[in-house]
Design a protein around this motif. Structure first.
Motif, PDB file in Angstrom:
ATOM      1  N   VAL A   1      42.231  48.392  84.155  1.00 52.56           N
ATOM      2  CA  VAL A   1      41.733  49.365  83.178  1.00 52.56           C
ATOM      3  C   VAL A   1      42.892  50.229  82.698  1.00 52.56           C
ATOM      4  O   VAL A   1      43.654  50.772  83.506  1.00 52.56           O
ATOM      5  N   THR A   2      43.032  50.332  81.369  1.00 53.08           N
ATOM      6  CA  THR A   2      44.041  51.192  80.760  1.00 53.08           C
ATOM      7  C   THR A   2      43.338  52.161  79.826  1.00 53.08           C
ATOM      8  O   THR A   2      42.593  51.738  78.932  1.00 53.08           O
TER       9      THR A   2
ATOM     10  N   ALA B   1      33.471  57.576  79.504  1.00 55.00           N
ATOM     11  CA  ALA B   1      33.614  56.119  79.581  1.00 55.00           C
ATOM     12  C   ALA B   1      34.622  55.727  80.646  1.00 55.00           C
ATOM     13  O   ALA B   1      34.453  54.716  81.338  1.00 55.00           O
ATOM     14  N   LEU B   2      35.679  56.536  80.809  1.00 56.03           N
ATOM     15  CA  LEU B   2      36.661  56.257  81.847  1.00 56.03           C
ATOM     16  C   LEU B   2      36.036  56.420  83.239  1.00 56.03           C
ATOM     17  O   LEU B   2      36.268  55.605  84.139  1.00 56.03           O
ATOM     18  N   THR B   3      35.223  57.451  83.400  1.00 58.11           N
ATOM     19  CA  THR B   3      34.525  57.648  84.671  1.00 58.11           C
ATOM     20  C   THR B   3      33.614  56.465  84.983  1.00 58.11           C
ATOM     21  O   THR B   3      33.548  55.987  86.122  1.00 58.11           O
ATOM     22  N   CYS B   4      32.955  55.968  83.948  1.00 59.20           N
ATOM     23  CA  CYS B   4      32.087  54.799  84.115  1.00 59.20           C
ATOM     24  C   CYS B   4      32.904  53.576  84.528  1.00 59.20           C
ATOM     25  O   CYS B   4      32.475  52.783  85.374  1.00 59.20           O
ATOM     26  N   ALA B   5      34.096  53.412  83.926  1.00 55.26           N
ATOM     27  CA  ALA B   5      34.945  52.257  84.249  1.00 55.26           C
ATOM     28  C   ALA B   5      35.385  52.294  85.707  1.00 55.26           C
ATOM     29  O   ALA B   5      35.548  51.245  86.337  1.00 55.26           O
TER      30      ALA B   5
ATOM     31  N   THR C   1      43.463  49.487  88.680  1.00 56.48           N
ATOM     32  CA  THR C   1      42.766  48.216  88.864  1.00 56.48           C
ATOM     33  C   THR C   1      41.479  48.468  89.617  1.00 56.48           C
ATOM     34  O   THR C   1      41.496  49.057  90.711  1.00 56.48           O
ATOM     35  N   ARG C   2      40.392  48.034  89.018  1.00 60.94           N
ATOM     36  CA  ARG C   2      39.091  48.181  89.654  1.00 60.94           C
ATOM     37  C   ARG C   2      38.737  46.863  90.331  1.00 60.94           C
ATOM     38  O   ARG C   2      38.614  45.822  89.680  1.00 60.94           O
TER      39      ARG C   2
ATOM     40  N   VAL D   1      40.574  42.576  81.673  1.00 55.56           N
ATOM     41  CA  VAL D   1      41.273  43.772  81.192  1.00 55.56           C
ATOM     42  C   VAL D   1      40.306  44.611  80.368  1.00 55.56           C
ATOM     43  O   VAL D   1      39.565  44.079  79.534  1.00 55.56           O
ATOM     44  N   ILE D   2      40.304  45.922  80.608  1.00 55.12           N
ATOM     45  CA  ILE D   2      39.546  46.870  79.789  1.00 55.12           C
ATOM     46  C   ILE D   2      40.527  47.884  79.227  1.00 55.12           C
ATOM     47  O   ILE D   2      41.329  48.470  79.959  1.00 55.12           O
TER      48      ILE D   2
END
Length: 593
Positions: free
Chosen positions: A569-570, A552-556, A585-586, A542-543
């Motif tokens: 990812v949330t 950072a969201l783009t990176c995730a 979900t990645r 979980v992130i």
């Protein structure tokens, strides 16, 4: 005609409740009274069917009646609980004897209350409860074992908030902060406890005037105002003052003082955290059998508190945290004479060590106290068996990092310390300051580490990364500073939960082989964060990104994961006029919203 109307409402209610069984409480609110009724059933199918059956037999089709049912102002749910209890009671009756007491004890807490496991442990400790096994265990181990068995094997207790998230296949034991009971089980526990004079929960004035209150060992008030009513107090004192050993004020927080029960001379447990007291009630000092005392008051603690020589748990919370400038509040030095103390939780007051050789050999938790860097060395010598330490340090403009490093050097001598929480109240950021990492030391057996306001450089994280048993790491308020953190290979081998909050971190780049067991990564208020990675070998994680840089969201979304791995990812942000939340979900090679 009326019968047809009643049946129509009953059928509609039943259909609605069954349909809403798997919906969230927020969705339930959109369906009016039927949604509220379904929500009050708390997802238990037997409860849903029983309530619907009672409603089908109701003699009143007035909408106000249904309003009363939804708000639990009539007897519908009470009748349903009584009916269900006949089905549930055998499950309780067949429990092993060592599980019955902790299970019954959980019923004393209010509805919709997440019970902190630490509170259960402290309260059971004062009951002299211990789970005897072939291998001698500590109280903490025994409570964990019982709660785990009640949850997993018996399905009687619901674990709630997790301190560490789940792994791929199972919920890791000992990773929960709170638990709760379903309301139907709470009804069973309270009925059995009342019958056996274990405890009695009081919510109404009339309940204090009934015969059931006679001879009760524990009184729990879900309406704290009752003790301010003379008629109620006189009845309770007459019927059970000589038998009551515990007095618990578990009603909604009340900001005006009321009497706290000094007439109960045999009282061993007093929990009045939900009552505001302007000063420490001196009359409590006559209750010399007290083992557990929890109060909310802003006044000074009297030196005569040492009269409570049987006390094991002492919890004092302030009503507010406002402090008069240059007027520190001290815990009386006489507290060191209370040799039975095992848990001290006094928020916002300073503690100093005595000059004589007295120490608290049984103390396992010291939480929330203020201390200067120079007094920590003396304190560490006085609490040799401490397992949990939470200290707030106020730096002056003349203090420097050398003093702070010496603080951790003192703490590292505590060989039994498992949990360390250290906060700098007014941190001073000193850029360009450097010191050898070898000077920074921590207890080698630490499992949880919370740091705030240290302003150390990220390069010193290697010292923390070498701790062999560390599972939880929380860094707040510039505990470490700088744009880049590269965890070296083979570090943080047992860490499962990582929190970074209020930091100037730009890049988090753990090297291969670091954080192999990481389950949850939480980044909050990291406004410069641009780059993160997922190093864990665990296939599920979980992130959480809260109010971080959108980059950072783009990176995730572009994380490179191993085969069969997936990360939930949330991301939430309150920067916009309307707060937004994004969940996806990645997986290996893709992301799914």
């Amino acid at each position: 005609m009326k019968k047809k109307v009643r049946n129509y409402y009953a059928r509609r209610c039943l259909v609605k409740m069954v349909a809403l069984f798997n919906l969230t409480s927020q969705n339930c609110q959109n369906f009016g009274n039927f949604g509220k009724i379904a929500k009050n059933c708390e997802g238990l199918p037997l409860m849903i069917v029983t309530v619907a059956d009672i409603l089908s037999k109701a003699q009143n089709a007035d909408p106000k009646y249904w309003d009363d049912v939804a708000e639990m102002r009539n007897s519908v749910f009470t009748d349903a609980y009584n009916e269900i209890s006949k089905v549930l009671f055998p499950s309780y009756d067949y429990l092993p004897q060592y599980l019955k007491m902790p299970f019954l004890y959980m019923g004393v807490f209010p509805p919709d209350y997440d019970i902190p496991l630490s509170k259960i442990m402290n309260m059971l400790a004062t009951e002299d409860w211990f789970h005897n096994t072939k291998k001698k265990r500590s109280l903490e181990d025994s409570v964990w074992q019982c709660l785990d068995e009640l949850c997993k094997n018996k399905n009687l207790v619901l674990f709630n908030q997790r301190s560490i998230s789940r792994t791929t296949w199972m919920i890791v034991n000992r990773k929960f902060k709170t638990c709760r009971l379903h309301s139907s089980w709470r009804h069973v526990c309270r009925g059995e406890a009342r019958k056996n004079k274990f405890y009695h929960v009081l919510k109404k004035l009339v309940e204090g005037l009934e015969d059931d209150v006679k001879g009760q060992r524990c009184l729990c008030l879900e309406n704290n105002l009752l003790f301010g009513i003379k008629e109620f107090c006189n009845s309770v004192r007459l019927n059970c003052a000589s038998s009551t050993r515990s007095l618990l004020f578990f009603g909604p927080y009340h900001q005006y003082p009321i009497p706290v029960g000094d007439d109960f001379k045999l009282l061993g447990k007093l929990d009045a955290l939900n009552l505001r007291l302007y000063t420490f009630p001196i009359e409590i000092l006559t209750l010399v059998l007290l083992k557990y005392l929890a109060l909310t008051c802003n006044g000074e603690l009297p030196a005569t508190i040492s009269k409570l020589f049987n006390l094991r748990v002492l919890i004092i919370h302030p009503h507010n945290s406002i402090r008069i400038c240059r007027a520190p509040s001290y815990i009386p030095i006489q507290i060191w004479d209370m040799q039975e103390l095992e848990h001290i939780e006094i928020l916002g007051k300073s503690l100093v060590a005595p000059s004589h050789s007295t120490s608290l050999e049984k103390l396992s938790a010291l939480i929330g106290v203020n201390a200067s860097i120079y007094t920590v060395l003396d304190l560490s010598k006085k609490v040799p068996c401490i397992r949990k330490l939470g200290v707030q340090i106020e730096l002056t403009p003349y203090d420097d990092h050398d003093d702070l490093i010496s603080y951790f050097g003192c703490v590292s001598t505590l060989e039994s310390l498992k949990i360390l929480k250290c906060s700098i109240i007014n941190p001073v950021v000193k850029y360009g300051y450097a010191f050898p990492s070898s000077l920074l030391t921590f207890p080698s057996v630490l499992k949880k580490l919370h740091l705030s306001g240290m302003c150390f450089s990220w390069e010193h994280m290697d010292v923390i990364g070498s701790l062999p048993f560390l599972e939880v790491l929380k860094l707040r308020a510039y505990a470490f500073r700088g744009p880049k953190w590269e965890a070296r290979e083979g570090s943080f081998m047992k860490v499962k939960f990582l929190l970074v909050k209020d930091s100037d971190l730009v890049q988090w780049k753990p090297k291969f082989g670091s954080f192999p067991d990481l389950v949850c990564l939480s980044m909050k208020h990291c406004y410069k964060l641009e780059e993160i990675h997922w190093p864990s070998k665990i296939s599920f994680g979980v992130i959480e990104l809260r109010n971080c840089n959108p980059v950072a969201l783009t990176c995730a979304k572009q994380l490179q994961l191993g085969r069969y791995a997936s990360v939930d990812v949330t991301a939430t942000s309150s920067f916009d006029e309307k707060p937004i939340a994004i969940k996806f979900t990645r997986c290996c090679g893709c992301s799914c919203c």
